[in-house]
Write an enzyme that holds these catalytic residues in place. Structure first.
Site, mmCIF file in Angstrom:
data_model
loop_
_atom_site.group_PDB
_atom_site.id
_atom_site.type_symbol
_atom_site.label_atom_id
_atom_site.label_comp_id
_atom_site.label_asym_id
_atom_site.label_seq_id
_atom_site.Cartn_x
_atom_site.Cartn_y
_atom_site.Cartn_z
ATOM 1 N N ARG A 75 7.100 -0.448 6.320
ATOM 2 C CA ARG A 75 7.367 -0.319 4.893
ATOM 3 C C ARG A 75 8.192 -1.495 4.384
ATOM 4 O O ARG A 75 8.695 -2.305 5.142
ATOM 5 C CB ARG A 75 8.146 0.969 4.606
ATOM 6 C CG ARG A 75 7.323 2.242 4.469
ATOM 7 C CD ARG A 75 6.474 2.565 5.651
ATOM 8 N NE ARG A 75 5.925 3.923 5.543
ATOM 9 C CZ ARG A 75 4.910 4.365 6.243
ATOM 10 N NH1 ARG A 75 4.300 3.565 7.097
ATOM 11 N NH2 ARG A 75 4.486 5.613 6.103
ATOM 12 N N GLY A 122 6.556 1.073 -0.520
ATOM 13 C CA GLY A 122 5.193 1.023 -0.008
ATOM 14 C C GLY A 122 5.132 0.295 1.322
ATOM 15 O O GLY A 122 6.141 -0.181 1.848
ATOM 16 N N GLU A 123 3.946 0.212 1.883
ATOM 17 C CA GLU A 123 3.746 -0.498 3.142
ATOM 18 C C GLU A 123 3.559 -1.990 2.889
ATOM 19 O O GLU A 123 2.881 -2.385 1.947
ATOM 20 C CB GLU A 123 2.506 0.021 3.870
ATOM 21 C CG GLU A 123 2.663 1.373 4.530
ATOM 22 C CD GLU A 123 1.470 1.717 5.396
ATOM 23 O OE1 GLU A 123 1.650 2.472 6.356
ATOM 24 O OE2 GLU A 123 0.354 1.229 5.115
ATOM 25 N N ALA A 124 4.145 -2.798 3.766
ATOM 26 C CA ALA A 124 3.866 -4.228 3.773
ATOM 27 C C ALA A 124 2.741 -4.535 4.760
ATOM 28 O O ALA A 124 2.066 -5.556 4.652
ATOM 29 C CB ALA A 124 5.115 -5.016 4.151
ATOM 30 N N ALA A 141 0.857 -1.185 0.000
ATOM 31 C CA ALA A 141 0.000 0.000 0.000
ATOM 32 C C ALA A 141 0.893 1.235 0.000
ATOM 33 O O ALA A 141 1.899 1.280 0.705
ATOM 34 C CB ALA A 141 -0.911 0.009 1.221
#
Length: 368
Positions: free
Chosen positions: A234, A227-229, A211
């Site tokens: 991140r 992005g975010e995991a 995300a």
């Protein structure tokens, strides 16, 4: 002035001190979306509320012009794309008719000729927030983003908690204290055909969904960067989608912004050089997570990156710096460069300026 970047002692970045890249945005602008069509830039939503603006970059007197307001209410993290002269806006986060924060899966179309919006009778098979959108062969492709049910449930719980700080702390701990795979970020690739307004399955990542990744595409290749995991954590991963031939191939490239990665960064291409800049993250969160702390960013301060990286000979090189760290603005291709509009800086402050990053002979030039 010229500034030599000593990190890695390889390349130079020069900061242009001449006139601003674009006029300041009408309002401080972050967490919105934007697109460019025939040298006209369109931006809206995010901190601009329901407002949309356009700017003709070729006009002698460049100025932002207000457009018809977006009919779907204020939204953060929507995405947008131009296809066949129309602007499509996908999803986002906003409030429903009951005033609850939620993820949307709808599509709106804007017609520049009539300055009018219409909500399409089309819904993606999953929510769209934190996702990325790109165009290939006349279709919009969407991947990544948060899980709609989990995200909506979190905000429903917060709404029920009201001002009860003890309940809010418990909800936050419950929400953030899970492993990355337990958030079910979207790893599917969906395609949207504007001629039929139908959504289709187009593939899925062999790894995991993210995300707030940065996205850029050229020809048959698209890159998803960082992005975010999971919320607050991140990734430094870089994924390449290759549409060459009949079979979509997913490749994993060397990481960037290691070890913690960032979200809300900016990506573009200049003279065939792949650029990744800025972004925000929590230093130390990756180590915390690897040591078993699922609420990996608890107690950490969000930091904003100034780094500009170039993909060169199979690896990323730090090749320049932004004048200040920023994230969550809009990045667009313009003048064979990466154009960044707005974003937020330290403390989450929304900004009104633009930045242009150009690469020539592996030299990065940053114009503010």
């Amino acid at each position: 002035m010229n500034k030599t970047i000593t990190a890695l002692a390889i390349m130079m970045a020069s900061f242009a001190a001449n006139a601003s890249v674009l006029p300041e945005t009408p309002v401080p602008f972050k967490s919105g979306t934007g697109a460019i069509d025939n040298d006209t830039v369109y931006i809206g939503l995010g901190s601009a509320g329901t407002a949309w603006y356009k700017l003709d970059t070729q006009a002698k007197d460049k100025k932002w012009t207000a457009l018809a307001a977006f009919p779907g209410g204020p939204r953060d993290q929507a995405t947008s794309a131009f296809i066949d002269g129309n602007l499509y806006v996908f999803g986002g986060i906003g409030k429903n008719s009951e005033g609850l924060t939620q993820v949307f899966n709808d599509v709106h179309k804007y017609n520049p000729k009539t300055n009018s919006w219409v909500k399409l009778m089309s819904h993606a098979p999953m929510g769209m927030a934190g996702h990325v959108t790109f165009v290939h062969n006349g279709k919009a492709y969407v991947t990544g983003g948060v899980n709609q049910n989990i995200f909506n449930g979190y905000f429903e719980d917060l709404n029920e908690a009201g001002k009860d700080s003890t309940a809010i702390d418990k909800i936050n701990a419950h929400y953030f204290d899970k492993k990355a795979e337990d958030y079910f970020f979207n790893k599917f690739l969906l395609s949207f055909d504007p001629s039929t307004q139908q959504w289709s399955y187009a593939g899925e990542s062999p790894w995991y969904g993210t995300a707030g990744a940065a996205v850029v595409n050229k020809g048959d290749k698209t890159w998803l960067i960082n992005g975010e995991a999971k919320p607050g954590l991140r990734t430094d991963a870089v994924f390449e989608l290759d549409f060459t031939g009949n079979n979509l191939k997913w490749n994993k490239l060397a990481p960037v912004s290691s070890p913690d990665g960032v979200a809300g960064g900016f990506a573009g291409i200049s003279n065939d050089s792949l650029i990744f800049a800025g972004g925000a993250g929590f230093k130390g969160s990756r180590e915390n997570y690897q040591n078993g702390k699922n609420y990996a960013h608890e107690g950490l301060k969000k930091s904003y990156s100034t780094d500009i990286h170039l993909w060169h000979n199979g690896k990323w090189d730090k090749s320049g710096e932004l004048s200040q760290g920023r994230a969550y603005g809009v990045s667009l291709p313009w003048n064979n460069s990466l154009l960044i509009i707005g974003g937020e800086t330290a403390g989450g402050k929304a900004v009104t300026d633009s930045v242009l990053i150009t690469v020539k002979d592996n030299k990065v030039t940053v114009q503010n």
